[in-house]
Design an enzyme around this catalytic site. Structure first.
Site, PDB file in Angstrom:
ATOM      1  N   ASP A 132       0.871  -1.163   0.000  1.00 33.26           N
ATOM      2  CA  ASP A 132       0.000   0.000   0.000  1.00 33.26           C
ATOM      3  C   ASP A 132       0.917   1.224   0.000  1.00 33.26           C
ATOM      4  OD1 ASP A 132      -2.300   1.704   0.549  1.00 33.26           O
ATOM      5  OD2 ASP A 132      -1.549   1.779   2.607  1.00 33.26           O
ATOM      6  N   MET A 133       0.419   2.368  -0.403  1.00 35.12           N
ATOM      7  CA  MET A 133       1.294   3.546  -0.474  1.00 35.12           C
ATOM      8  C   MET A 133       1.102   4.484   0.715  1.00 35.12           C
ATOM      9  SD  MET A 133       1.755   6.287  -3.616  1.00 35.12           S
ATOM     10  CE  MET A 133       0.297   7.280  -3.202  1.00 35.12           C
ATOM     11  N   ASP A 134      -0.087   5.051   0.850  1.00 35.45           N
ATOM     12  CA  ASP A 134      -0.325   6.053   1.886  1.00 35.45           C
ATOM     13  C   ASP A 134      -0.341   5.409   3.266  1.00 35.45           C
ATOM     14  OD1 ASP A 134      -0.491   8.022  -0.031  1.00 35.45           O
ATOM     15  OD2 ASP A 134      -2.662   7.895  -0.212  1.00 35.45           O
ATOM     16  N   ASP A 139      -1.268  -0.331   6.494  1.00 37.04           N
ATOM     17  CA  ASP A 139      -1.348   0.413   7.746  1.00 37.04           C
ATOM     18  C   ASP A 139      -2.774   0.540   8.256  1.00 37.04           C
ATOM     19  OD1 ASP A 139      -2.126   3.743   7.111  1.00 37.04           O
ATOM     20  OD2 ASP A 139      -1.929   2.267   5.512  1.00 37.04           O
TER      21      ASP A 139
END
Length: 222
Positions: A11-13, A170
């Site tokens: 995942d990025m954010d 996250d």
């Protein structure tokens, strides 16, 4: 990557960069301008991992035309980028971790709910895209997390079986998306504490940053 048999999908954010507080702040400012007030913690827990257009439809109503939704999403994302730009940085240990994974033949991908401009803002402007064989974003799938679409598409593009993929997340919606995809997950506690993930049987590691975990340890858990 052609001979890779295992993959790490990020995942990025909140997972590559610690930016979720700025997403929440920009959403709250966006809605405040429209007379809507939300509790920051509750808003984050209800929306983290969802696509912007999904959040807008849920909060503003399902009958807004697609073109108007697109304009509203661009307004919110521009506000987010303005807020976060001075703070952009990869999470501690991230680049060393992905370099070590690449050296061990692990295929690497990003699977994010972010729109294209935000992906460029993070991966390209921080020179991080070079680490990844493929990047899948909100524009590439119809349904956001907790649906598994974005992770399954990343695995498909890598040519790796979902069971041989570890997702880095996250947010609970992202971990649930990984579970539905048949993938294990490693959690970065950049925005939520470890206890928020205790109900997930696919979580194999929970760490504060990438200095706290080794590639070998994760691969052994596959």
């Amino acid at each position: 990557m052609a001979n890779a048999k295992r993959a790490f999908i990020f995942d990025m954010d909140g997972t590559i960069v610690d930016n979720m507080a700025f997403h929440t702040r920009s959403w709250l400012e966006f809605f405040a301008r429209r007379g809507k007030e939300y509790d920051p913690d509750a808003f984050f827990r209800e929306t983290a991992g969802a696509q912007g257009r999904e959040i807008l439809r849920e909060r503003l109503g399902p009958d807004i035309p697609d073109d108007e939704i697109a304009v509203l999403a661009q307004e919110k994302d521009a506000l987010y980028r303005e807020m976060y730009r001075p703070h952009r940085a990869a999470i501690q240990g991230f680049e060393a971790f992905v370099s070590a994974a690449d050296a061990q033949g692990v295929a690497l991908a990003v699977a994010t709910s972010a729109p294209p401009k935000n992906i460029v803002f993070t991966l390209d402007e921080l020179d991080l895209r070079r680490h990844f064989a493929t990047v899948v974003g909100a524009a590439d799938v119809k349904q956001g997390k907790p649906h598994p679409d974005v992770f399954l598409k990343a695995a498909e593009q890598l040519g790796i079986d979902p069971a041989d993929c570890i997702v880095f997340e996250d947010a609970p919606m992202g971990v649930e998306a990984a579970r539905r995809a048949g993938m294990r997950a490693a959690v970065i506690t950049s925005t939520l504490p470890a206890e928020d993930f205790k109900e997930f049987d696919n979580v194999i590691a929970i760490v504060g940053d990438y200095d706290e975990i080794a590639v070998d340890e994760l691969l052994a858990r596959l």
